[in-house]
Design a protein around this motif. Structure first.
Motif, PDB file in Angstrom:
ATOM      1  N   PRO A 153       0.835  -1.210   0.000  1.00 19.20           N
ATOM      2  CA  PRO A 153       0.000   0.000   0.000  1.00 19.20           C
ATOM      3  C   PRO A 153       0.863   1.251   0.000  1.00 19.20           C
ATOM      4  CG  PRO A 153      -0.096  -1.122   2.121  1.00 19.20           C
ATOM      5  CD  PRO A 153       0.750  -1.968   1.236  1.00 19.20           C
ATOM      6  N   GLY A 154       0.605   2.135  -0.942  1.00 19.28           N
ATOM      7  CA  GLY A 154       1.382   3.373  -1.042  1.00 19.28           C
ATOM      8  C   GLY A 154       2.778   3.127  -1.554  1.00 19.28           C
TER       9      GLY A 154
ATOM     10  N   GLU B  12       7.172  -5.494   5.776  1.00 17.50           N
ATOM     11  CA  GLU B  12       7.447  -6.093   7.075  1.00 17.50           C
ATOM     12  C   GLU B  12       6.628  -5.460   8.181  1.00 17.50           C
ATOM     13  OE1 GLU B  12      11.625  -5.916   7.233  1.00 17.50           O
ATOM     14  OE2 GLU B  12      11.730  -7.459   5.683  1.00 17.50           O
ATOM     15  N   SER B  13       6.297  -4.166   8.001  1.00 18.97           N
ATOM     16  CA  SER B  13       5.448  -3.530   9.024  1.00 18.97           C
ATOM     17  C   SER B  13       3.994  -3.949   8.791  1.00 18.97           C
ATOM     18  CB  SER B  13       5.600  -2.022   8.932  1.00 18.97           C
ATOM     19  OG  SER B  13       5.339  -1.615   7.616  1.00 18.97           O
ATOM     20  N   PRO B  14       3.176  -3.906   9.854  1.00 18.33           N
ATOM     21  CA  PRO B  14       1.800  -4.416   9.677  1.00 18.33           C
ATOM     22  C   PRO B  14       0.991  -3.598   8.675  1.00 18.33           C
ATOM     23  CG  PRO B  14       2.073  -3.356  11.818  1.00 18.33           C
ATOM     24  CD  PRO B  14       3.445  -3.472  11.231  1.00 18.33           C
ATOM     25  N   ILE B  15       0.252  -4.326   7.843  1.00 19.46           N
ATOM     26  CA  ILE B  15      -0.563  -3.680   6.798  1.00 19.46           C
ATOM     27  C   ILE B  15      -1.881  -3.242   7.429  1.00 19.46           C
ATOM     28  CG2 ILE B  15      -1.745  -4.100   4.610  1.00 19.46           C
ATOM     29  CD1 ILE B  15       0.349  -6.018   3.873  1.00 19.46           C
ATOM     30  N   PRO B  16      -2.372  -2.022   7.108  1.00 21.14           N
ATOM     31  CA  PRO B  16      -3.645  -1.576   7.709  1.00 21.14           C
ATOM     32  C   PRO B  16      -4.785  -2.543   7.378  1.00 21.14           C
ATOM     33  CG  PRO B  16      -2.927  -0.091   5.968  1.00 21.14           C
ATOM     34  CD  PRO B  16      -1.792  -0.989   6.242  1.00 21.14           C
TER      35      PRO B  16
ATOM     36  N   VAL C 153      -6.904  -2.342   4.094  1.00 19.08           N
ATOM     37  CA  VAL C 153      -6.205  -2.777   2.880  1.00 19.08           C
ATOM     38  C   VAL C 153      -6.118  -4.294   2.824  1.00 19.08           C
ATOM     39  CG1 VAL C 153      -4.036  -2.715   1.631  1.00 19.08           C
ATOM     40  CG2 VAL C 153      -4.885  -0.669   2.694  1.00 19.08           C
ATOM     41  N   ALA C 154      -5.872  -4.922   3.987  1.00 21.30           N
ATOM     42  CA  ALA C 154      -5.794  -6.390   4.003  1.00 21.30           C
ATOM     43  C   ALA C 154      -7.141  -6.991   3.629  1.00 21.30           C
ATOM     44  CB  ALA C 154      -5.352  -6.865   5.371  1.00 21.30           C
ATOM     45  N   ASN C 155      -8.198  -6.423   4.198  1.00 24.26           N
ATOM     46  CA  ASN C 155      -9.535  -6.912   3.885  1.00 24.26           C
ATOM     47  C   ASN C 155      -9.869  -6.700   2.408  1.00 24.26           C
ATOM     48  OD1 ASN C 155     -12.037  -8.007   4.482  1.00 24.26           O
ATOM     49  ND2 ASN C 155     -12.944  -5.985   4.717  1.00 24.26           N
ATOM     50  N   ALA C 156      -9.451  -5.508   1.922  1.00 19.49           N
ATOM     51  CA  ALA C 156      -9.747  -5.194   0.538  1.00 19.49           C
ATOM     52  C   ALA C 156      -9.029  -6.139  -0.418  1.00 19.49           C
ATOM     53  CB  ALA C 156      -9.364  -3.747   0.234  1.00 19.49           C
TER      54      ALA C 156
END
Lengths: 194, 486
Positions: free
Chosen positions: B372-373, B387-391, B394-397
């Motif tokens: 994302p981004g 590596e950092s957690p995805i919001p 966005v994961a659901n999408a």
């Protein structure tokens, strides 16, 4: 001239399973092995085509069954999926008792003929003509067996699985269409070029 | 005297009421064998509007075949769609949410009113009452404008979908509909004043086209055509679907079985439809309008927004470790942005990449990631973002995006089996017989259309009457050739 407004509260008639069992009892050799199929609360009985007229007459006349309404009569083509290629499916309903059953009569490809049920249900007339038109299954005893939806001189049976979706190639197409295309080419001679 | 008798020779006259005729409601050809003015035999020829919908249905998946059903009975478009959706939902084993059921009942009854208005208009016009035609079309126009408010289309609506309806209805629509319902009963009174007790109407409709109850059932008739003969059969009462078991209404039944009784049945159905719509509006529950089944319905567009909206500037990135080098993504890419050799990790060229997602949907090894981004960033930066957690959204999408992709590609996969489901369309009973072989396309889609069967009963209705009664009979069986020929 009176119009009566009534509330319909139908009692449910026999369960589809019971009806299927009754058919099997009455005509044991006509129902094929594993011929009673159930799916989503609807039961079909797969039968051989030999005594179709007798089975339908029994279903129509027998007092507890009384299937007076032929809802649907259609053909299905199981090319390469089943041994017997065609099936004619009868969906029957009883308005008096409010129950429904489905009969599937197997029709082999080598001899696509089956008895007509127009004597029992007059509405089967056009259904059978459409089945003949689309699949090539002839109904013996039908008063007027000819094509209904396609033109009278069409060749081929459109709903069969080996009939192409787009229809025949232009060279083999229906005479009426190719004649019209050639005629329009001739008439182009008179076209206004201005 | 004998010479006179020899000169006077009579024979039967053969008249073709050809396919183009203002009174045949479409392209219907009738060959009439006449003895003077009396009809000896009628032979209908249909098939001028045959479009092969059953054959087309076998090559499209269940969702793609939905617009085909719009074109069946184009006079009452919503009811065909409802019939199809109810049948497919039963086949797939899903259920529409409550709100969607009530909405479908509302639009179904609106289409019943629209259909009966057009029926009355053309029936009366053919018999000679031309004013009724214009009055009915004025009201039908009102309903078509209401349709446009709901879904944007007047004629071929495709508003009911598999699993519910396309979009929710607004309060504005409900208010306009209520205004229509308040005004409409006075309009019905207008039509009745014009023809109900009119001597010409009575003479032309009473005693014409009489069918006894047994005959009507034997001919396979349904709907008001059957109920005019006194048979109490209505699919909405016998096998209720949608919200019909939660509203109270009555079904008008005739007694004589002639054209006049069927006319009165349909006029009473107007009032019953108004009653049903009023009850539905009162009882309309809040909630979603599309079933929440990922495999059988489209996911909601709003939730897919983070992934599909282009200004979010996402990027796709192939991680080296999980990538097996199978080449599926390379073949799926429409612009050829992925390069790599067999069995070696592939790479995406970010300059060419369209961010379309085809590669993301085909990767089976979970090597492709949506960053994302990540547009315009270098590989290391992308790796850091991954590596950092995805919001959450966005994961659901991304998950919904994958669902959408498989749904569009394969269609709703139905279990093996066969099913016959019927609904009460304004003209009679529309039945769908599906044979499913376990894929997303129907193996056999059979439409049992009421107009086809009613047109088959036309020879029986017309025999013995005068030529002018043929017109009254065609009007009373209420056929539309789009449905008859499919």
């Amino acid at each position: 001239m009176a119009v009566v407004e009534i509330r319909i509260n139908p009692r449910q008639g026999m369960q589809p399973n019971e009806i299927a069992e009754k058919i099997k009892q009455e005509f044991p050799e006509q129902v094929i092995d594993e011929g009673i199929v159930e799916f989503r609360d609807q039961v079909s009985v797969i039968i051989k085509r030999d005594m179709l007229f007798n089975i339908c007459k029994y279903l129509h006349d027998e007092a507890t069954l009384s299937f007076d309404h032929l809802k649907d009569l259609c053909g299905v083509d199981y090319l390469n999926k089943k041994e017997v290629r065609f099936e004619v499916v009868y969906t029957l309903y009883s308005i008096r008792h409010h129950h429904m059953i489905r009969l599937r009569a197997e029709v082999p490809e080598s001899d696509p003929k089956i008895q007509s049920v127009t004597q029992i249900w007059a509405g089967a007339d056009w259904h059978e003509r459409e089945c003949f038109d689309m699949f090539g299954i002839t109904f013996s005893g039908h008063p007027d067996m000819r094509r209904i939806l396609m033109p009278n001189d069409w060749e081929g049976y459109p709903l069969r699985k080996d009939y192409p979706l787009k229809g025949p190639e232009f060279e083999n197409d229906w005479k009426g269409f190719t004649q019209m295309v050639e005629r329009s080419k001739e008439l182009r001679e008179f076209e206004w070029e201005g | 005297m004998e010479e006179v008798e020899k000169i006077l020779e009579t024979r039967e006259l053969n008249v073709s009421m050809g396919p183009q005729h203002p009174a045949t409601h479409g392209v219907l050809r009738l060959i009439l064998d006449l003895d003077g003015e009396r009809i000896v035999k009628v032979t209908p020829h249909v098939g001028y509007l045959h479009r092969g919908i059953e054959k087309l249905g076998e090559s499209l998946n269940y969702f793609q075949a939905l617009p085909l059903t719009d074109r069946l009975d184009y006079v009452s478009a919503m009811s065909n769609n409802i019939g199809y959706c109810v049948a497919v939902e039963k086949l797939l084993g899903i259920e529409a949410p409550k709100r969607a059921k009530f909405i479908r009942t509302i639009v179904g009854e609106m289409s019943r009113i629209a259909n009966h208005l057009l029926w009355l208009a053309t029936h009366a016009l053919d018999i000679g009452a031309m004013t009724v035609f214009l009055y009915c079309f004025r009201d039908r126009e009102w309903i078509l404008e209401l349709y446009e408010e709901v879904c944007g289309a007047r004629l071929t609506v495709t508003y009911p979908r598999i699993g519910g309806v396309r979009n929710d209805i607004s309060q504005q629509f409900i208010d306009s509909l209520s205004k229509f319902l308040d005004e409409f009963p006075s309009r019905i009174l207008e039509y009745e004043t014009l023809i109900d007790q009119n001597r010409i109407w009575l003479q032309r409709t009473i005693g014409i086209g009489v069918l006894t109850a047994e005959e009507a059932v034997s001919w396979g008739l349904t709907g008001p055509t059957l109920r005019g003969s006194g048979v109490p059969y209505d699919v909405r009462k016998n096998a209720p679907y949608d919200a019909y078991d939660q509203v109270e209404f009555e079904v008008p039944i005739g007694s004589e079985g002639d054209v006049y009784d069927r006319y009165r049945c349909r006029m009473h159905e107007f009032h019953q439809s108004i009653k049903i719509i009023r009850q539905c509006i009162e009882k309309l529950p809040p909630g979603p309008v599309m079933a929440d089944e990922a495999k059988f319905t489209f996911p909601p567009k709003d939730a897919m927004f983070p992934v599909t909206h282009p200004t979010k500037q996402h990027a796709f990135y192939i991680q080296e470790k999980p990538c097996k080098g199978c080449g599926m993504c390379r073949r799926a890419c429409p612009v050829g942005a992925i390069t790599g050799e067999k069995k070696k990790p592939h790479k995406i060229n970010q300059d060419i990449c369209l961010v379309c997602g085809n590669c993301y949907a085909t990767c089976k090894f979970k090597a492709l990631f949506l960053v994302p981004g990540g547009h315009g960033l270098s590989e290391e930066e992308m790796q850091k973002i991954l590596e950092s957690p995805i919001p959450d959204d966005v994961a659901n999408a991304s998950k919904l995006f994958l669902d959408h992709f498989t749904y569009v590609k394969k269609g709703p996969v139905a279990p093996k089996g066969e099913l016959y489901v019927a609904t009460e369309v304004p003209k009679g009973e529309l039945g769908f017989y599906f044979v499913s072989d376990g894929t997303g396309k129907p193996f056999r889609m059979r439409l049992r259309s009421p107009s086809f069967i009613h047109a088959g009963a036309l020879p029986r209705l017309c025999v013995g009457h005068l030529v002018a009664d043929v017109i009254a009979n065609i009007g009373t069986i209420d056929i539309v050739l789009g449905e008859c020929d499919r």
